[in-house]
Design a protein around this motif. Structure first.
Motif, PDB file in Angstrom:
ATOM      1  N   UNK A  42       0.821  -1.213   0.000  1.00 10.85           N
ATOM      2  CA  UNK A  42       0.000   0.000   0.000  1.00 10.85           C
ATOM      3  C   UNK A  42       0.857   1.267   0.000  1.00 10.85           C
ATOM      4  N   UNK A  43       2.094   1.133   0.429  1.00  9.00           N
ATOM      5  CA  UNK A  43       2.987   2.276   0.582  1.00  9.00           C
ATOM      6  C   UNK A  43       3.217   2.974  -0.758  1.00  9.00           C
ATOM      7  N   UNK A  44       3.262   4.313  -0.730  1.00 11.59           N
ATOM      8  CA  UNK A  44       3.454   5.114  -1.938  1.00 11.59           C
ATOM      9  C   UNK A  44       4.568   6.126  -1.703  1.00 11.59           C
ATOM     10  N   UNK A  45       4.870   6.888  -2.744  1.00  7.77           N
ATOM     11  CA  UNK A  45       5.876   7.946  -2.599  1.00  7.77           C
ATOM     12  C   UNK A  45       5.489   8.939  -1.520  1.00  7.77           C
ATOM     13  N   UNK A 126     -16.961  -7.791   0.998  1.00  6.63           N
ATOM     14  CA  UNK A 126     -16.988  -6.903   2.174  1.00  6.63           C
ATOM     15  C   UNK A 126     -15.630  -6.939   2.871  1.00  6.63           C
ATOM     16  N   UNK A 127     -15.039  -8.116   2.989  1.00  8.78           N
ATOM     17  CA  UNK A 127     -13.712  -8.243   3.610  1.00  8.78           C
ATOM     18  C   UNK A 127     -12.691  -7.382   2.867  1.00  8.78           C
ATOM     19  N   UNK A 128     -12.666  -7.484   1.543  1.00 15.65           N
ATOM     20  CA  UNK A 128     -11.698  -6.712   0.753  1.00 15.65           C
ATOM     21  C   UNK A 128     -11.924  -5.214   0.904  1.00 15.65           C
ATOM     22  N   UNK A 129     -13.181  -4.791   0.909  1.00 11.72           N
ATOM     23  CA  UNK A 129     -13.492  -3.364   1.067  1.00 11.72           C
ATOM     24  C   UNK A 129     -13.044  -2.875   2.446  1.00 11.72           C
ATOM     25  N   UNK A 130     -13.363  -3.641   3.497  1.00  6.51           N
ATOM     26  CA  UNK A 130     -12.949  -3.259   4.847  1.00  6.51           C
ATOM     27  C   UNK A 130     -11.430  -3.246   4.976  1.00  6.51           C
ATOM     28  N   UNK A 131     -10.772  -4.239   4.397  1.00  2.19           N
ATOM     29  CA  UNK A 131      -9.311  -4.299   4.488  1.00  2.19           C
ATOM     30  C   UNK A 131      -8.679  -3.102   3.788  1.00  2.19           C
ATOM     31  N   UNK A 132      -9.207  -2.693   2.648  1.00  2.00           N
ATOM     32  CA  UNK A 132      -8.681  -1.524   1.943  1.00  2.00           C
ATOM     33  C   UNK A 132      -8.843  -0.271   2.802  1.00  2.00           C
ATOM     34  N   UNK A 133      -9.988  -0.120   3.471  1.00  5.97           N
ATOM     35  CA  UNK A 133     -10.200   1.021   4.358  1.00  5.97           C
ATOM     36  C   UNK A 133      -9.244   0.983   5.541  1.00  5.97           C
ATOM     37  N   UNK A 134      -8.987  -0.214   6.092  1.00  7.54           N
ATOM     38  CA  UNK A 134      -8.044  -0.358   7.204  1.00  7.54           C
ATOM     39  C   UNK A 134      -6.642   0.071   6.785  1.00  7.54           C
ATOM     40  N   UNK A 135      -6.212  -0.375   5.598  1.00  6.05           N
ATOM     41  CA  UNK A 135      -4.875  -0.032   5.127  1.00  6.05           C
ATOM     42  C   UNK A 135      -4.751   1.469   4.881  1.00  6.05           C
ATOM     43  N   UNK A 136      -5.776   2.060   4.271  1.00  2.11           N
ATOM     44  CA  UNK A 136      -5.751   3.513   4.047  1.00  2.11           C
ATOM     45  C   UNK A 136      -5.730   4.249   5.380  1.00  2.11           C
ATOM     46  N   UNK A 137      -6.504   3.763   6.348  1.00  2.00           N
ATOM     47  CA  UNK A 137      -6.551   4.389   7.673  1.00  2.00           C
ATOM     48  C   UNK A 137      -5.212   4.343   8.384  1.00  2.00           C
ATOM     49  N   UNK A 138      -4.467   3.257   8.175  1.00  2.00           N
ATOM     50  CA  UNK A 138      -3.148   3.136   8.812  1.00  2.00           C
ATOM     51  C   UNK A 138      -2.226   4.284   8.400  1.00  2.00           C
ATOM     52  N   UNK A 139      -2.343   4.719   7.163  1.00  2.00           N
ATOM     53  CA  UNK A 139      -1.485   5.787   6.663  1.00  2.00           C
ATOM     54  C   UNK A 139      -2.040   7.169   6.931  1.00  2.00           C
ATOM     55  N   UNK A 140      -3.357   7.280   7.243  1.00  5.13           N
ATOM     56  CA  UNK A 140      -3.962   8.622   7.341  1.00  5.13           C
ATOM     57  C   UNK A 140      -4.650   8.922   8.663  1.00  5.13           C
ATOM     58  N   UNK A 141      -4.752   7.963   9.595  1.00  4.01           N
ATOM     59  CA  UNK A 141      -5.395   8.212  10.883  1.00  4.01           C
ATOM     60  C   UNK A 141      -4.797   9.415  11.593  1.00  4.01           C
TER      61      UNK A 141
END
Length: 142
Positions: A42-45, A126-141
């Motif tokens: 998930x990591x980006x520049x 639903x699992x994939x959608x929730x997991x994507x939100x979790x990963x995005x949240x890790x970088x932006x919380x």
């Protein structure tokens, strides 16, 4: 080894290992198992200042090793986030939360599914959608 560290784009391991020599971290992510690899992917520049730590050992908890690694990064403005794929009341969070409270000033965050009686949502979509939100949240919380 109890904790593996990845701290710069040059140290992104695709097959294991870790790098990291310290410096300013915008955020420190701690996770275990598969979610570690999801975070690396998930990591980006824009998130290169994020340090990703993989906890490989829960007991005995590698407190001294984790503290040594965390001490490399001045945390004036860095958030520390525990990330897991499972529901909050499942897996590692319940065990590691109090261990990490002993190490951290009250600046930690949790990125993962909310507490649930079920260990899985029952739907891959639903699992994939929730997991994507979790990963995005890790970088932006925060």
């Amino acid at each position: 080894r109890g904790v593996v560290e990845v701290s710069s784009a040059a140290a992104w391991p695709r097959g294991g290992g870790g790098g990291g020599g310290g410096g300013r971290a915008g955020r420190i992510l701690l996770g275990s198992g598969k979610v570690y690899w999801d975070l690396v992917e998930q990591r980006t520049d824009e998130t290169k200042s994020v340090v990703i730590l993989r906890l490989e050992q829960f007991y005995p908890f590698p407190a001294e090793q984790l503290q040594r690694i965390l001490n490399k990064y001045p945390r004036g403005h860095a958030d520390i986030v525990w990330v897991q794929e499972e529901s909050q009341n499942m897996c590692a969070w319940n065990f590691t939360a109090w261990q990490m409270c002993l190490l951290l000033e009250p600046s930690g965050w949790y990125a993962g599914r909310a507490a649930s009686a079920s260990p899985a949502v029952g739907s891959l979509a639903v699992h994939r959608r929730e997991q994507q939100l979790n990963l995005q949240g890790a970088f932006t919380l925060g």
